[in-house]
Design a protein around this motif. Structure first.
Motif, PDB file in Angstrom:
ATOM      1  N   PRO A 187       0.826  -1.214   0.000  1.00 33.12           N
ATOM      2  CA  PRO A 187       0.000   0.000   0.000  1.00 33.12           C
ATOM      3  C   PRO A 187       0.859   1.261   0.000  1.00 33.12           C
ATOM      4  CG  PRO A 187      -0.190  -1.158   2.111  1.00 33.12           C
ATOM      5  CD  PRO A 187       0.614  -2.039   1.204  1.00 33.12           C
ATOM      6  N   LEU A 188       0.380   2.279  -0.713  1.00 32.68           N
ATOM      7  CA  LEU A 188       1.128   3.542  -0.787  1.00 32.68           C
ATOM      8  C   LEU A 188       0.786   4.443   0.402  1.00 32.68           C
ATOM      9  CD1 LEU A 188       0.519   4.171  -4.600  1.00 32.68           C
ATOM     10  CD2 LEU A 188       2.672   3.461  -3.560  1.00 32.68           C
ATOM     11  N   ASN A 189      -0.421   4.273   0.942  1.00 33.62           N
ATOM     12  CA  ASN A 189      -0.885   5.092   2.067  1.00 33.62           C
ATOM     13  C   ASN A 189      -0.788   6.590   1.759  1.00 33.62           C
ATOM     14  OD1 ASN A 189      -1.569   2.920   3.873  1.00 33.62           O
ATOM     15  ND2 ASN A 189       0.631   2.558   4.108  1.00 33.62           N
ATOM     16  N   GLU A 190      -1.253   6.944   0.569  1.00 29.52           N
ATOM     17  CA  GLU A 190      -1.299   8.354   0.178  1.00 29.52           C
ATOM     18  C   GLU A 190      -2.719   8.674  -0.260  1.00 29.52           C
ATOM     19  OE1 GLU A 190       3.320   8.718  -1.461  1.00 29.52           O
ATOM     20  OE2 GLU A 190       1.691   8.580  -2.906  1.00 29.52           O
ATOM     21  N   LEU A 191      -3.025   9.940  -0.267  1.00 30.07           N
ATOM     22  CA  LEU A 191      -4.341  10.375  -0.711  1.00 30.07           C
ATOM     23  C   LEU A 191      -4.525  10.024  -2.185  1.00 30.07           C
ATOM     24  CD1 LEU A 191      -5.841  11.791   1.575  1.00 30.07           C
ATOM     25  CD2 LEU A 191      -5.749  13.892   0.223  1.00 30.07           C
ATOM     26  N   VAL A 192      -5.711   9.511  -2.529  1.00 28.60           N
ATOM     27  CA  VAL A 192      -6.007   9.186  -3.921  1.00 28.60           C
ATOM     28  C   VAL A 192      -7.123  10.098  -4.405  1.00 28.60           C
ATOM     29  CG1 VAL A 192      -6.820   7.394  -5.506  1.00 28.60           C
ATOM     30  CG2 VAL A 192      -5.359   6.767  -3.577  1.00 28.60           C
ATOM     31  N   VAL A 193      -6.814  10.908  -5.408  1.00 30.88           N
ATOM     32  CA  VAL A 193      -7.858  11.733  -6.024  1.00 30.88           C
ATOM     33  C   VAL A 193      -7.920  11.333  -7.489  1.00 30.88           C
ATOM     34  CG1 VAL A 193      -8.735  14.045  -6.469  1.00 30.88           C
ATOM     35  CG2 VAL A 193      -7.385  13.607  -4.401  1.00 30.88           C
ATOM     36  N   GLN A 194      -9.075  10.758  -7.867  1.00 33.14           N
ATOM     37  CA  GLN A 194      -9.206  10.235  -9.221  1.00 33.14           C
ATOM     38  C   GLN A 194     -10.275  10.989  -9.985  1.00 33.14           C
ATOM     39  OE1 GLN A 194      -9.741   6.000  -9.507  1.00 33.14           O
ATOM     40  NE2 GLN A 194     -10.082   6.053 -11.713  1.00 33.14           N
ATOM     41  N   GLN A 195      -9.935  11.297 -11.224  1.00 34.24           N
ATOM     42  CA  GLN A 195     -10.904  11.899 -12.136  1.00 34.24           C
ATOM     43  C   GLN A 195     -10.751  11.124 -13.442  1.00 34.24           C
ATOM     44  OE1 GLN A 195     -13.884  14.005 -13.051  1.00 34.24           O
ATOM     45  NE2 GLN A 195     -12.815  15.333 -11.607  1.00 34.24           N
ATOM     46  N   GLY A 196     -11.568  10.066 -13.617  1.00 37.38           N
ATOM     47  CA  GLY A 196     -11.462   9.236 -14.817  1.00 37.38           C
ATOM     48  C   GLY A 196     -10.058   8.669 -14.966  1.00 37.38           C
ATOM     49  N   PRO A 197      -9.378   9.075 -16.046  1.00 41.83           N
ATOM     50  CA  PRO A 197      -8.070   8.494 -16.355  1.00 41.83           C
ATOM     51  C   PRO A 197      -6.893   9.205 -15.691  1.00 41.83           C
ATOM     52  CG  PRO A 197      -8.771   9.932 -18.128  1.00 41.83           C
ATOM     53  CD  PRO A 197      -9.831  10.004 -17.087  1.00 41.83           C
ATOM     54  N   PHE A 198      -7.175  10.159 -14.811  1.00 40.58           N
ATOM     55  CA  PHE A 198      -6.108  10.848 -14.079  1.00 40.58           C
ATOM     56  C   PHE A 198      -6.201  10.471 -12.603  1.00 40.58           C
ATOM     57  CE2 PHE A 198      -7.408  14.100 -17.426  1.00 40.58           C
ATOM     58  CZ  PHE A 198      -6.386  13.773 -18.310  1.00 40.58           C
ATOM     59  N   ASN A 251      -2.846  13.071  -6.260  1.00 39.54           N
ATOM     60  CA  ASN A 251      -2.926  13.131  -4.801  1.00 39.54           C
ATOM     61  C   ASN A 251      -3.748  14.319  -4.274  1.00 39.54           C
ATOM     62  OD1 ASN A 251       0.328  12.171  -5.295  1.00 39.54           O
ATOM     63  ND2 ASN A 251      -1.038  10.835  -4.135  1.00 39.54           N
ATOM     64  N   SER A 252      -4.139  15.227  -5.182  1.00 33.72           N
ATOM     65  CA  SER A 252      -4.931  16.381  -4.735  1.00 33.72           C
ATOM     66  C   SER A 252      -5.818  16.884  -5.885  1.00 33.72           C
ATOM     67  CB  SER A 252      -3.996  17.506  -4.271  1.00 33.72           C
ATOM     68  OG  SER A 252      -3.291  18.034  -5.388  1.00 33.72           O
ATOM     69  N   ARG A 253      -6.830  17.669  -5.534  1.00 33.73           N
ATOM     70  CA  ARG A 253      -7.698  18.294  -6.521  1.00 33.73           C
ATOM     71  C   ARG A 253      -6.901  19.202  -7.451  1.00 33.73           C
ATOM     72  NH1 ARG A 253     -11.596  16.357  -8.495  1.00 33.73           N
ATOM     73  NH2 ARG A 253     -11.879  18.394  -9.484  1.00 33.73           N
TER      74      ARG A 253
END
Ligand code: FJE
Ligand code: FE
Length: 352
Positions: A310-321, A324-326
């Motif tokens: 596990p990376l234990n980092e924030l995951v921010v996903q928008q489709g194919p991107f 770690n942040s907005r």
């Protein structure tokens, strides 16, 4: 003659005499004999290392058949249902749907079944890796740097999108083309690396077979055999086929997240008394040091096992991107739109 004379010494007196008189005379011979024995042993070790190693590896495998200290059990079982994706393509999604939002570092697992003219036309990726494993048929990929290729049954394409890839993935033959696509997240420090491909043809995928269990090793190690694939995010990924009456005891690093996806047949996972699980189910595994599987009777069981640190980092996903942040997502969309920071070739490219 010295030996025969020492042999004639009565037993009772031999012990005492051997320490003084006979030892002085036989020591050079004893030394020579020991030396020759040493040479013999060393030569044997050099001549027969495979025999010795294989016997030790089979004994270590029988040690592995002893239950694990902390066997991993199935903590969640999800049936993947068909949905529409790309352009008219059908996927059975397991990792990445609401029930299994993400299993760090895994973001998505799709079992795809696609016939022409459907497919996955031109689209971008940033911040993660896609691993496409063909189960049946052929898929052609083309990317914005002019790279083009076709993967066929049993082939793997391990694509590290890094800072950016724009590509198309389309069926390359008539009929239903089937495979698995796994998305693996990249650590924050690796999200903007240069894109990279690792492609393995079916014949080059490391295989091993033992007691009715066959494994194709896409990443990591099984049965003492290692895949050449470099996993930037430490990952294991293998395809097991078990014949009726066989058992498997596969070590999985402690602390890694792991899951099984059943391709065909059914089997018992995690503990011997568990209810059998069948095709198209994703089994999330709990903590522990290894997975045991029992294939009792009936048709063979085929499944993939994947595990990752596990990376234990924030995951921010928008489709194919996947970032770690907005703010990084906004940046990715702008970079793609304006053709910057890795997407330079995106604007004037389209697949043929
Ligand atoms: C994608 C929708 C998509 N699963 N399995 C949105 F369909 C895709 C995408 C795929 C995909 C491609 C293959 Cl070859 C196999 C897949 C989704 O391409 F990337 C986004 N963002
Ligand atoms: Fe893609």
């Amino acid at each position: 003659t010295r030996q025969s004379s020492s042999r004639r010494v009565p037993l009772a007196s031999r012990k005492t005499s051997s320490s003084s008189r006979s030892s002085a005379s036989t020591r050079p011979f004893l030394c020579l004999a020991l030396f020759l024995l040493l040479i013999l042993v060393v030569t044997a070790l050099f001549l027969f290392p495979p025999a010795i190693m294989s016997s030790s590896s089979s004994s270590s495998s029988s040690a592995a058949s002893v239950p694990f200290e902390r066997p991993r059990k199935v903590v969640k079982k999800v049936l993947s249902l068909s949905q529409s994706e790309g352009d008219g393509a059908t996927v059975r999604r397991s990792i990445g749907r609401h029930e299994v939002p993400n299993l760090d570092p895994f973001l998505l697992l799709d079992e795809f079944s696609v016939s022409k003219p459907a497919g996955f036309p031109d689209h971008p990726h940033r911040g993660f890796e896609t691993v496409t494993y063909m189960l049946d048929g052929a898929f052609t990929h083309q990317d914005f740097s002019g790279r083009k290729g076709t993967i066929r049954t049993g082939d793997v394409q391990w694509m590290t999108a890094g800072r950016g890839i724009v590509h198309s993935e389309m069926p390359a033959a008539d009929g239903v083309q089937k495979g698995l696509q796994l998305w693996i997240n990249l650590a924050s420090k690796d999200k903007m690396i240069k894109p990279r491909y690792q492609e393995l043809e079916s014949k080059d995928i490391s295989q091993a077979e033992k007691h009715g269990v066959k494994v194709r090793i896409i990443a990591g190690e099984a049965f003492g055999v290692r895949s050449p694939v470099y996993t930037r995010t430490p990952t294991m990924y293998m395809d097991f086929t078990m014949q009726p009456g066989s058992q498997l005891h596969q070590p999985i690093p402690e602390g890694w997240n792991a899951f099984v996806y059943i391709i065909e047949g059914e089997g018992v996972f995690g503990r011997e008394g568990a209810a059998p699980a069948s095709a198209h189910h994703c089994l999330v595994l709990g903590a522990g040091d290894g997975l045991s599987v029992w294939k009792r009777s009936g048709a063979p069981l085929r499944f993939v096992l994947a595990a990752g640190q596990p990376l234990n980092e924030l995951v921010v996903q928008q489709g194919p991107f996947v970032m770690n942040s907005r703010a990084q997502i906004k940046k990715a969309m702008e970079d793609y739109y304006y053709g910057r920071n890795g997407f330079e070739k995106a604007s004037q490219w389209s697949s043929t």
